[in-house]
Enzyme design. Structure first.
Site, PDB file in Angstrom:
ATOM      1  N   GLY A   1       0.830  -1.204   0.000  1.00 49.83           N
ATOM      2  CA  GLY A   1       0.000   0.000   0.000  1.00 49.83           C
ATOM      3  C   GLY A   1       0.866   1.256   0.000  1.00 49.83           C
TER       4      GLY A   1
ATOM      5  N   TYR B   1     -14.964   1.779   8.992  1.00 53.78           N
ATOM      6  CA  TYR B   1     -13.532   2.074   9.172  1.00 53.78           C
ATOM      7  C   TYR B   1     -13.244   2.483  10.618  1.00 53.78           C
ATOM      8  CZ  TYR B   1      -8.945   4.211   8.153  1.00 53.78           C
ATOM      9  OH  TYR B   1      -7.610   4.537   8.137  1.00 53.78           O
TER      10      TYR B   1
ATOM     11  N   ARG C   1       3.404 -15.581  18.792  1.00 53.39           N
ATOM     12  CA  ARG C   1       4.116 -16.840  18.521  1.00 53.39           C
ATOM     13  C   ARG C   1       5.611 -16.619  18.362  1.00 53.39           C
ATOM     14  NH1 ARG C   1      -0.022 -18.358  15.134  1.00 53.39           N
ATOM     15  NH2 ARG C   1       1.134 -17.583  13.352  1.00 53.39           N
TER      16      ARG C   1
ATOM     17  N   ARG D   1      -9.370  10.915  -1.134  1.00 51.84           N
ATOM     18  CA  ARG D   1      -8.647  11.697  -0.134  1.00 51.84           C
ATOM     19  C   ARG D   1      -8.351  13.070  -0.743  1.00 51.84           C
ATOM     20  NH1 ARG D   1      -4.863   7.110   2.804  1.00 51.84           N
ATOM     21  NH2 ARG D   1      -4.837   5.924   0.893  1.00 51.84           N
TER      22      ARG D   1
ATOM     23  N   THR E   1      -6.282  -2.811  -2.291  1.00 50.62           N
ATOM     24  CA  THR E   1      -6.178  -1.384  -2.643  1.00 50.62           C
ATOM     25  C   THR E   1      -4.730  -0.977  -2.921  1.00 50.62           C
ATOM     26  OG1 THR E   1      -6.004  -0.784  -0.296  1.00 50.62           O
ATOM     27  CG2 THR E   1      -8.204  -0.741  -1.271  1.00 50.62           C
TER      28      THR E   1
ATOM     29  N   THR F   1      -2.099  11.634   5.750  1.00 50.24           N
ATOM     30  CA  THR F   1      -0.744  11.628   5.212  1.00 50.24           C
ATOM     31  C   THR F   1      -0.846  11.587   3.689  1.00 50.24           C
ATOM     32  OG1 THR F   1       0.014  10.476   7.171  1.00 50.24           O
ATOM     33  CG2 THR F   1       1.442  10.344   5.261  1.00 50.24           C
TER      34      THR F   1
ATOM     35  N   SER G   1      -5.290  -2.439   5.574  1.00 51.92           N
ATOM     36  CA  SER G   1      -6.679  -1.982   5.708  1.00 51.92           C
ATOM     37  C   SER G   1      -6.954  -0.983   4.601  1.00 51.92           C
ATOM     38  CB  SER G   1      -6.916  -1.265   7.043  1.00 51.92           C
ATOM     39  OG  SER G   1      -8.197  -0.644   7.019  1.00 51.92           O
TER      40      SER G   1
ATOM     41  N   LYS H   1     -11.086   0.290  13.410  1.00 47.06           N
ATOM     42  CA  LYS H   1      -9.824   0.751  13.987  1.00 47.06           C
ATOM     43  C   LYS H   1      -9.914   0.844  15.507  1.00 47.06           C
ATOM     44  CE  LYS H   1      -7.214   1.218  10.360  1.00 47.06           C
ATOM     45  NZ  LYS H   1      -5.944   0.516  10.210  1.00 47.06           N
TER      46      LYS H   1
HETATM   47  N1  LIG Z   1      -2.717   7.411   4.604  1.00 45.93           N
HETATM   48  C1  LIG Z   1      -3.284   7.974   5.634  1.00 45.93           C
HETATM   49  O1  LIG Z   1      -3.459   9.191   5.658  1.00 45.93           O
HETATM   50  C2  LIG Z   1      -3.696   7.157   6.832  1.00 45.93           C
HETATM   51  C3  LIG Z   1      -4.305   7.825   7.909  1.00 45.93           C
HETATM   52  C4  LIG Z   1      -4.682   7.091   9.015  1.00 45.93           C
HETATM   53  C5  LIG Z   1      -4.433   5.721   9.076  1.00 45.93           C
HETATM   54  N2  LIG Z   1      -3.849   5.108   8.026  1.00 45.93           N
HETATM   55  C6  LIG Z   1      -3.655   3.654   8.123  1.00 45.93           C
HETATM   56  O2  LIG Z   1      -2.424   3.257   7.549  1.00 45.93           O
HETATM   57  C7  LIG Z   1      -2.571   1.999   6.891  1.00 45.93           C
HETATM   58  C8  LIG Z   1      -2.144   2.119   5.455  1.00 45.93           C
HETATM   59  O3  LIG Z   1      -2.970   3.064   4.785  1.00 45.93           O
HETATM   60  P1  LIG Z   1      -2.634   3.548   3.305  1.00 45.93           P
HETATM   61  O4  LIG Z   1      -2.973   4.973   3.212  1.00 45.93           O
HETATM   62  O5  LIG Z   1      -1.279   3.114   2.920  1.00 45.93           O
HETATM   63  O6  LIG Z   1      -3.741   2.735   2.476  1.00 45.93           O
HETATM   64  P2  LIG Z   1      -3.560   1.753   1.223  1.00 45.93           P
HETATM   65  O7  LIG Z   1      -4.933   1.392   0.794  1.00 45.93           O
HETATM   66  O8  LIG Z   1      -2.642   2.362   0.234  1.00 45.93           O
HETATM   67  O9  LIG Z   1      -2.828   0.506   1.869  1.00 45.93           O
HETATM   68  C9  LIG Z   1      -3.479  -0.521   2.554  1.00 45.93           C
HETATM   69  C10 LIG Z   1      -2.938  -1.848   2.067  1.00 45.93           C
HETATM   70  O10 LIG Z   1      -3.562  -2.916   2.791  1.00 45.93           O
HETATM   71  C11 LIG Z   1      -3.837  -3.960   1.867  1.00 45.93           C
HETATM   72  N3  LIG Z   1      -4.900  -4.798   2.431  1.00 45.93           N
HETATM   73  C12 LIG Z   1      -6.172  -4.457   2.738  1.00 45.93           C
HETATM   74  N4  LIG Z   1      -6.836  -5.497   3.257  1.00 45.93           N
HETATM   75  C13 LIG Z   1      -5.955  -6.537   3.281  1.00 45.93           C
HETATM   76  C14 LIG Z   1      -6.033  -7.881   3.720  1.00 45.93           C
HETATM   77  N5  LIG Z   1      -7.163  -8.406   4.236  1.00 45.93           N
HETATM   78  N6  LIG Z   1      -4.935  -8.686   3.594  1.00 45.93           N
HETATM   79  C15 LIG Z   1      -3.779  -8.183   3.074  1.00 45.93           C
HETATM   80  N7  LIG Z   1      -3.647  -6.913   2.662  1.00 45.93           N
HETATM   81  C16 LIG Z   1      -4.724  -6.096   2.756  1.00 45.93           C
HETATM   82  C17 LIG Z   1      -4.224  -3.242   0.594  1.00 45.93           C
HETATM   83  O11 LIG Z   1      -4.149  -4.047  -0.553  1.00 45.93           O
HETATM   84  C18 LIG Z   1      -3.211  -2.106   0.585  1.00 45.93           C
HETATM   85  O12 LIG Z   1      -2.025  -2.455  -0.068  1.00 45.93           O
HETATM   86  C19 LIG Z   1      -4.034   1.587   7.037  1.00 45.93           C
HETATM   87  O13 LIG Z   1      -4.154   0.694   8.135  1.00 45.93           O
HETATM   88  C20 LIG Z   1      -4.724   2.900   7.353  1.00 45.93           C
HETATM   89  O14 LIG Z   1      -5.886   2.720   8.111  1.00 45.93           O
HETATM   90  C21 LIG Z   1      -3.488   5.788   6.896  1.00 45.93           C
END
Ligand SMILES: NC(=O)c1ccc[n+]([C@@H]2O[C@H](COP(=O)([O-])OP(=O)(O)OC[C@H]3O[C@@H](n4cnc5c(N)ncnc54)[C@H](O)[C@@H]3O)[C@@H](O)[C@H]2O)c1
Length: 320
Positions: free
Chosen positions: A13, A149, A110, A190, A38, A179, A79, A153
């Site tokens: 991600g 969501y 583990r 976003r 995603t 971010t 996620s 969380k």
């Molecule tokens: N980017 C932000 O501004 C932001 C803000 C708050 C929290 N977060 C948290 O940071 C994390 C990454 O967010 P991001 O912006 O990179 O989003 P993103 O969608 O780019 O990355 C999330 C990744 O998780 C993978 N994924 C989803 N469900 C899955 C599953 N069941 N098994 C394996 N892989 C799975 C997706 O394929 C993706 O690559 C998330 O947990 C998000 O909630 C991000």
């Protein structure tokens, strides 16, 4: 000395892939697990020939074949995260926040590995306290459209604290605020990618409501620096990592127009349900505990991201 090994769920991600880069930079071997819901292989393409990096395509809600791996850290970042993605994949979002978090924590238990969970400012909902400190419990609608969501969380945080209390897993919780930067999906709901998509195509930028709602935006290199510092600390309770400089959405739209040199104008549409009116992290705890604060201002971050967004827009236009 033995090389430490980290598992990053969601490693293909936006944030997960930058985190893989950061961990490799700190001398870890890295396994990234991702089902590409995603994320994309393009985000980790540059690591393909790095012998210290391994990619496993898998849904982390199911037990992993990590038994043979000697892991020192599990960082659970999988996620859907953008409003468009979690609206489309609501059930998957709840699953990865619940089953996925249990699996990631079991893996850490583990292996006797440390654990970090990627939480979010969404835990504060539409906050009645401003700026948000980690001690604020939030104002979340548990049945609204964003609840898939937000509540996933919040549950994930609860499970993480429970594994810490009941199983003595050495856990961390990072509450990430908005971010942005290279490798974000373009036009994913976003604020910055949406504005970039519209500005770079010469379309008018859509501002919801009157644009006076505020957000703060953290450039990805600052965010990853904060995450890695927290990973190296001994803090088990949540820590906000985000940029506290607040902008109205209208200001932000104007800055994107200026940074792209676009002729786009601004158009206004109705506010979506449960859209928070303001969001801004109180980062006193991160400053005190980690000596961390962001360095990249919005104008500079937009400049640093522009080349990536130009390419992403061109590629997406070619595909459609
Ligand atoms: N980017 C932000 O501004 C932001 C803000 C708050 C929290 N977060 C948290 O940071 C994390 C990454 O967010 P991001 O912006 O990179 O989003 P993103 O969608 O780019 O990355 C999330 C990744 O998780 C993978 N994924 C989803 N469900 C899955 C599953 N069941 N098994 C394996 N892989 C799975 C997706 O394929 C993706 O690559 C998330 O947990 C998000 O909630 C991000």
């Amino acid at each position: 000395m033995k090389t430490r090994r980290a598992l990053v769920t969601g490693g293909a991600g936006f944030l997960g892939s930058h985190l893989c880069d950061g961990l490799l930079g700190e001398g870890y071997r890295v396994v990234a697990a991702d089902n590409l819901l995603t994320g994309s292989l393009g985000n980790i393409e540059h690591l393909r020939n790095d012998s210290r990096f391994e990619f496993v395509q898998k849904d982390v809600c199911y037990p992993g074949e990590w038994g043979t791996l000697d892991l020192d850290y599990v960082l659970h970042f999988a996620s859907p995260a953008s409003p468009v993605d979690y609206a489309e994949h609501g059930i998957e979002t709840l699953r990865v926040g619940s089953y996925g978090t249990f699996e990631a924590l079991e893996t850490a238990r583990r292996c006797g590995a440390k654990f970090m969970m990627a939480s979010t400012s969404e835990c504060y909902g539409d906050p009645a306290v401003h700026p948000q400190t980690e001690t604020y419990w939030g104002n979340v609608n548990p049945i609204g459209p964003r609840s898939v969501y937000d509540e996933a969380k919040r549950f994930s945080e609860a499970v993480t604290m429970a594994y810490h209390r009941y199983h003595q897993v050495d856990t961390r919780i990072v509450r990430i605020f908005n971010t942005y930067g290279p490798r974000m999906q373009i036009n994913d709901g976003r604020v910055i990618p949406n504005f970039m998509w519209q500005a770079l195509r010469g379309e008018n930028l859509t501002v919801y409501g009157d644009g006076s709602q505020t957000r703060s935006f953290c450039y990805v290199s600052d965010e990853v620096d904060g995450i890695l510092r927290l990973a190296g600390s001994a803090e088990h309770e949540p820590v906000n990592i985000g940029n506290p400089t607040e902008f109205t959405i209208l200001d932000c739209a104007r800055k994107v127009i200026a940074s792209t040199g676009s002729r786009s104008q601004i158009k206004f549409e109705g506010l979506p349900q449960d859209d928070p009116k303001q969001r801004r992290p109180d980062i006193s705890k991160a400053k005190r505990l980690l000596g961390w604060e962001p360095k990249v201002e919005l104008e500079s971050g937009l400049k640093l991201s522009l080349e990536y967004f130009r390419r992403a827009v061109a590629e997406k236009e070619k595909r459609t």
